[in-house]
Scaffold this motif. Structure first.
Motif, PDB file in Angstrom:
ATOM      1  N   CYS A  12       0.838  -1.197   0.000  1.00 50.47           N
ATOM      2  CA  CYS A  12       0.000   0.000   0.000  1.00 50.47           C
ATOM      3  C   CYS A  12       0.877   1.253   0.000  1.00 50.47           C
ATOM      4  N   LYS A  48      -8.424 -13.889   0.754  1.00 46.21           N
ATOM      5  CA  LYS A  48      -7.885 -12.995   1.776  1.00 46.21           C
ATOM      6  C   LYS A  48      -8.489 -13.206   3.163  1.00 46.21           C
ATOM      7  N   ASN A  83      -4.078  -5.296  -0.856  1.00 48.74           N
ATOM      8  CA  ASN A  83      -4.590  -5.948   0.348  1.00 48.74           C
ATOM      9  C   ASN A  83      -4.358  -7.455   0.339  1.00 48.74           C
ATOM     10  N   PRO A  88      -6.666  -3.719   4.968  1.00 49.55           N
ATOM     11  CA  PRO A  88      -7.259  -2.449   4.541  1.00 49.55           C
ATOM     12  C   PRO A  88      -6.971  -1.349   5.553  1.00 49.55           C
TER      13      PRO A  88
END
Length: 253
Positions: A12, A48, A83, A88
């Motif tokens: 990220c 995930k 992610n 997140p």
């Protein structure tokens, strides 16, 4: 899968949104799999977030073939979702499986894939993460985020904190090297874009992916997405959750 597959797993705050919107999603020779996932969303939500005792490997193998391989029609497949390697940036968020479980599942479904990591200088990475978290928490959660110095200090006292679990980039990169092979990993620093320009940055990526770089791709990349908050935006995020401020803004309008 017969088509080449590339998985951009993170990190990220390293220019990922611009890469996704301005390059992967804009190329006609790429079948882009990423946010918004649309009909393919269930595949990656499960990868995930679903624990092993509920994870249906056979079903998701079928979905990968029907919704990704068959629909790519021979084009290069690019799966891009930071992610896959990081949670997140929301205080109220879904459960995320450990990084090694996610990586092993990706190999199960995409055994010939090559993996792309985007990175940046860690100080800028941490600051960008903080401001994104602050903005997202104000907009989506209405949850206050402490000042940066306090937030960082509290996270650094833990051996492995939730939001800074990839502060050492090499930990996750070595994991994927062990699973997919060292020769199948590209590390793309954001500083390459900043210091040497869009063309050099995208050419490095295209060389790894076996794609040609055209002038349209370079032009498309010019618009930057998901910039860090300005000082004014940070103040708005601080005040936005205060009902008194909302009433004041309403009266001023």
């Amino acid at each position: 899968m017969q088509q080449p597959v590339y998985i951009h797993v993170g990190f990220c705050n390293t220019g990922t949104t611009s890469l996704q919107r301005n390059f992967f999603a804009a190329r006609g020779d790429i079948f882009f799999v990423g946010e918004p996932y649309e009909e393919r969303g269930g595949i990656f939500t499960a990868i995930k977030s679903v624990e092993d005792f509920n994870f249906d490997v056979r079903r998701h193998t079928r979905l990968c073939k029907e919704l990704i391989e068959d629909k790519a029609h021979g084009r290069t497949i690019v799966i891009s979702d930071e992610n896959l390697c990081e949670p997140p940036q929301l205080y109220i968020s879904r459960y995320v499986m450990p990084r090694d479980i996610i990586a092993l599942r990706l190999r199960e479904f995409f055994p010939t894939a090559k993996v792309i990591f985007t990175i940046r200088e860690q100080g800028n990475y941490v600051r960008s993460m903080y401001f994104n978290l602050k903005r997202n928490s104000a907009i989506f959660d209405g949850v206050p985020v402490p000042p940066f110095s306090h937030w960082l200090a509290e996270h650094l006292v833990h051996e492995r904190s939730y939001f800074l679990q990839n502060l050492n980039f090499w930990e996750a990169i070595r994991l994927y090297e062990d699973i997919f092979g060292h020769e199948n990993i590209l590390i793309l620093p954001l500083e390459l874009l900043i210091e040497e320009g869009v063309e050099r940055y995208l050419q490095t990526l295209c060389d790894f992916m076996g794609l040609s770089l055209d002038s349209e791709s370079v032009r498309n990349y010019a618009h930057i997405h998901n910039r860090r908050m300005s000082a004014r935006q940070e103040m708005a995020a601080e005040l936005g959750r205060d009902a008194r401020f909302a009433r004041l803004v309403s009266e001023l309008r």
